[in-house]
Design an enzyme around this catalytic site. Structure first.
Site, PDB file in Angstrom:
ATOM      1  N   LYS A  74       0.608 -11.963 -10.144  1.00  0.00           N
ATOM      2  CA  LYS A  74       1.854 -12.413  -9.781  1.00  0.00           C
ATOM      3  C   LYS A  74       2.131 -14.059 -10.371  1.00  0.00           C
ATOM      4  O   LYS A  74       3.416 -14.193 -10.400  1.00  0.00           O
ATOM      5  CB  LYS A  74       1.967 -12.479  -8.000  1.00  0.00           C
ATOM      6  CG  LYS A  74       2.192 -10.981  -7.758  1.00  0.00           C
ATOM      7  CD  LYS A  74       2.634 -10.885  -6.260  1.00  0.00           C
ATOM      8  CE  LYS A  74       3.020  -9.407  -5.757  1.00  0.00           C
ATOM      9  NZ  LYS A  74       3.273  -9.333  -4.650  1.00  0.00           N
ATOM     10  N   LYS A  95       8.419  -2.500  -7.920  1.00  0.00           N
ATOM     11  CA  LYS A  95       9.784  -3.119  -7.462  1.00  0.00           C
ATOM     12  C   LYS A  95      10.176  -4.190  -8.379  1.00  0.00           C
ATOM     13  O   LYS A  95      11.535  -4.306  -8.579  1.00  0.00           O
ATOM     14  CB  LYS A  95       9.885  -3.896  -6.112  1.00  0.00           C
ATOM     15  CG  LYS A  95       9.461  -2.929  -4.860  1.00  0.00           C
ATOM     16  CD  LYS A  95       9.248  -3.704  -3.630  1.00  0.00           C
ATOM     17  CE  LYS A  95       8.556  -2.788  -2.584  1.00  0.00           C
ATOM     18  NZ  LYS A  95       7.950  -3.801  -1.542  1.00  0.00           N
ATOM     19  N   LYS A 128       1.972   0.191 -13.370  1.00  0.00           N
ATOM     20  CA  LYS A 128       2.246   0.668 -12.125  1.00  0.00           C
ATOM     21  C   LYS A 128       3.385   0.934 -11.757  1.00  0.00           C
ATOM     22  O   LYS A 128       4.286  -0.226 -12.170  1.00  0.00           O
ATOM     23  CB  LYS A 128       1.396  -0.148 -11.112  1.00  0.00           C
ATOM     24  CG  LYS A 128       1.370   0.142  -9.696  1.00  0.00           C
ATOM     25  CD  LYS A 128       0.496  -1.076  -8.861  1.00  0.00           C
ATOM     26  CE  LYS A 128       1.540  -2.188  -8.663  1.00  0.00           C
ATOM     27  NZ  LYS A 128       1.062  -3.111  -7.585  1.00  0.00           N
TER      28      LYS A 128
HETATM   29  P1  TYM Z   1       3.688  -3.435  -0.954  1.00  0.00           P
HETATM   30  O1  TYM Z   1       5.016  -4.012  -0.267  1.00  0.00           O
HETATM   31  O2  TYM Z   1       3.418  -4.186  -2.414  1.00  0.00           O
HETATM   32  O3  TYM Z   1       3.443  -2.007  -1.127  1.00  0.00           O
HETATM   33  C1  TYM Z   1       3.758  -1.486   0.028  1.00  0.00           C
HETATM   34  C2  TYM Z   1       2.738  -0.019  -0.163  1.00  0.00           C
HETATM   35  O4  TYM Z   1       2.954   0.875  -1.236  1.00  0.00           O
HETATM   36  C3  TYM Z   1       1.731   0.898  -1.894  1.00  0.00           C
HETATM   37  N1  TYM Z   1       2.370   0.942  -3.503  1.00  0.00           N
HETATM   38  C4  TYM Z   1       1.847   2.022  -4.333  1.00  0.00           C
HETATM   39  N2  TYM Z   1       1.253   3.078  -4.158  1.00  0.00           N
HETATM   40  C5  TYM Z   1       1.178   3.964  -4.999  1.00  0.00           C
HETATM   41  N3  TYM Z   1       1.573   3.738  -6.376  1.00  0.00           N
HETATM   42  C6  TYM Z   1       2.519   2.686  -6.643  1.00  0.00           C
HETATM   43  N4  TYM Z   1       2.908   2.234  -7.830  1.00  0.00           N
HETATM   44  C7  TYM Z   1       2.594   1.622  -5.566  1.00  0.00           C
HETATM   45  N5  TYM Z   1       3.156   0.464  -5.487  1.00  0.00           N
HETATM   46  C8  TYM Z   1       2.915   0.039  -4.095  1.00  0.00           C
HETATM   47  C9  TYM Z   1       0.968  -0.309  -1.568  1.00  0.00           C
HETATM   48  O5  TYM Z   1      -0.267  -0.166  -2.101  1.00  0.00           O
HETATM   49  C10 TYM Z   1       1.257  -0.561  -0.417  1.00  0.00           C
HETATM   50  O6  TYM Z   1       0.390   0.166   0.707  1.00  0.00           O
HETATM   51  N6  TYM Z   1      -0.048  -6.620   0.526  1.00  0.00           N
HETATM   52  C11 TYM Z   1       0.753  -5.258   0.835  1.00  0.00           C
HETATM   53  C12 TYM Z   1       1.590  -5.520   2.142  1.00  0.00           C
HETATM   54  C13 TYM Z   1       0.796  -5.773   3.391  1.00  0.00           C
HETATM   55  C14 TYM Z   1      -0.199  -4.879   4.121  1.00  0.00           C
HETATM   56  C15 TYM Z   1      -0.526  -5.614   5.095  1.00  0.00           C
HETATM   57  C16 TYM Z   1      -0.526  -3.592   3.751  1.00  0.00           C
HETATM   58  C17 TYM Z   1       0.739  -6.880   4.184  1.00  0.00           C
HETATM   59  N7  TYM Z   1      -0.092  -7.005   5.111  1.00  0.00           N
HETATM   60  C18 TYM Z   1      -1.613  -5.194   5.979  1.00  0.00           C
HETATM   61  C19 TYM Z   1      -1.722  -2.998   4.719  1.00  0.00           C
HETATM   62  C20 TYM Z   1      -2.068  -3.938   6.009  1.00  0.00           C
HETATM   63  C21 TYM Z   1       1.751  -5.068  -0.241  1.00  0.00           C
HETATM   64  O7  TYM Z   1       2.305  -6.082  -0.891  1.00  0.00           O
HETATM   65  O8  TYM Z   1       2.527  -4.034  -0.291  1.00  0.00           O
END
Ligand code: TYM
Length: 343
Positions: free
Chosen positions: A122, A209, A206
């Site tokens: 990032k 967004k 991957k």
């Molecule tokens: P974030 O917002 O990037 O993504 C949310 C969830 O979607 C999953 N994900 C994917 N799974 C499969 N293929 C993909 N291409 C893909 N892109 C995203 C992510 O693995 C995630 O589960 N840091 C985290 C948010 C967070 C969180 C937490 C998660 C903050 N605190 C506590 C669990 C527990 C994040 O940025 O996810």
């Protein structure tokens, strides 16, 4: 039913997970995480959070952030999160997240955070100009989970390293403050064929967004035409589909589409591939487009319906925040006592 590993110690099972309200959610978010969240509601108590404090680690337009927070909450509900059974709220309403994150900033080591690949991706070449928040983001994520003493965290594959860090932080806190079993070591729940959904334009990247091409992803708000078009235009290779999944090795785009098919159909990649073995991609893509439209468009419709009444979404988030706070209060009292804070 999702197979979950038992955590060490005597902690009651509890699920915590969250998503960032930055742009619209996509198929990767849905297949990697959200779908598993829904299933886990039948197995243990669940806390699902819209992590708006994580979102501001990079610049956000305040109005867009608020709109996106409501949109993500609507997506959770439309996908099947039941706000009565589960706790659904936005992170910034519960101060324990920030408070515990500060304690964890003082527990985690610079070296641990320096190893986080997502920060490197990032921040890129712009490291010196990144926010400090982006660097310590994994500490806040550990605080999200551990403020509830959650035992299970359903996420996609890309969050695995952050969860390992959360376990390290829990372990070091327990050790440093002489409370061997205070925090559980949370277990990642990374299951199903959709744990790493790849871009529709490039099978080595991957689905994300932040990809500049909207054709790289299927947004949960896309209509039937957009979904079908994106799948028909998805990159493939000139070979027909193979007879078995071993034949997908080295064919990232084909493998990705088969995995997406399997995840949407709630089956295995083997079973998804079988009827199309040896066939050209066109028939497979038509079937995949029909399946994706059937599964995703009702969700988009329900999201639109919910977003017509933002006051109701705010009410649900407030009610969830009240219930979330009630769990964190005794945990934070004990954290303060262990750390040596007076009062
Ligand atoms: P974030 O917002 O990037 O993504 C949310 C969830 O979607 C999953 N994900 C994917 N799974 C499969 N293929 C993909 N291409 C893909 N892109 C995203 C992510 O693995 C995630 O589960 N840091 C985290 C948010 C967070 C969180 C937490 C998660 C903050 N605190 C506590 C669990 C527990 C994040 O940025 O996810």
């Amino acid at each position: 039913m999702i197979e979950t590993t038992e955590t060490s110690g005597a902690h009651s099972p509890l699920v915590f997970s969250g998503m960032q309200p930055t742009n619209t959610l996509h198929l990767g978010n849905y297949l990697g995480a959200l779908r598993n969240w829904i299933k886990l509601q039948d197995q243990m108590p669940c806390v699902y959070c819209v992590v708006d404090m994580h979102a501001i680690t990079v610049a956000q337009d305040p109005q867009a952030l608020a709109a996106s927070t409501r949109e993500v909450a609507a997506a959770y509900i439309a996908a099947g999160v039941d706000p009565k059974r589960s706790i659904l709220f936005n992170q910034s309403q519960v101060s324990a997240h920030a408070e515990l994150a500060w304690v964890f900033n003082c527990v985690a080591r610079m070296g641990w955070l320096n190893r986080m690949t997502q920060f490197k991706e990032k921040a890129g070449k712009n490291r010196e100009n990144s926010s400090v928040g982006l660097f310590v983001y994994p500490n806040l994520m550990a605080a999200d989970i551990l403020a509830y003493r959650a035992t299970h965290v359903p996420v996609g594959e890309d969050q695995k390293q952050h969860l390992e860090l959360a376990r390290d932080i829990a372990q070091k806190f327990n050790l440093d403050f002489g409370a061997p079993d205070f925090f559980p070591l949370p277990e990642p729940v990374i299951v199903g064929p959709g744990t790493r959904v790849m871009s529709l334009r490039d099978g080595t990247k991957k689905m994300s967004k932040s990809d500049e091409s909207d054709y790289s992803r299927i947004n949960l708000t896309d209509d039937a035409d957009a979904i079908s078009q994106k799948i028909r235009k998805a990159r493939t290779d000139p070979e027909p589909l193979p007879d078995s999944i071993e034949g997908l090795k080295g064919r990232a785009e084909a493998e990705n589409l088969v995995n997406i098919f399997a995840a949407l159909a709630d089956t295995t990649p083997e079973a998804a591939l079988a009827p199309f073995a040896g066939a050209q991609f066109s028939g497979f893509k038509n079937a995949l487009a029909d399946l994706a439209v059937a599964k995703l468009t009702p969700l988009a419709g329900e999201m639109r319906r919910l977003l017509n009444d933002p006051a109701e979404i705010d009410r649900i988030l407030k009610d969830g925040a009240d219930r979330a706070r009630a769990i964190t209060v005794p945990v934070m009292q004990e954290v303060r006592r262990l750390v040596g804070f007076v009062g």
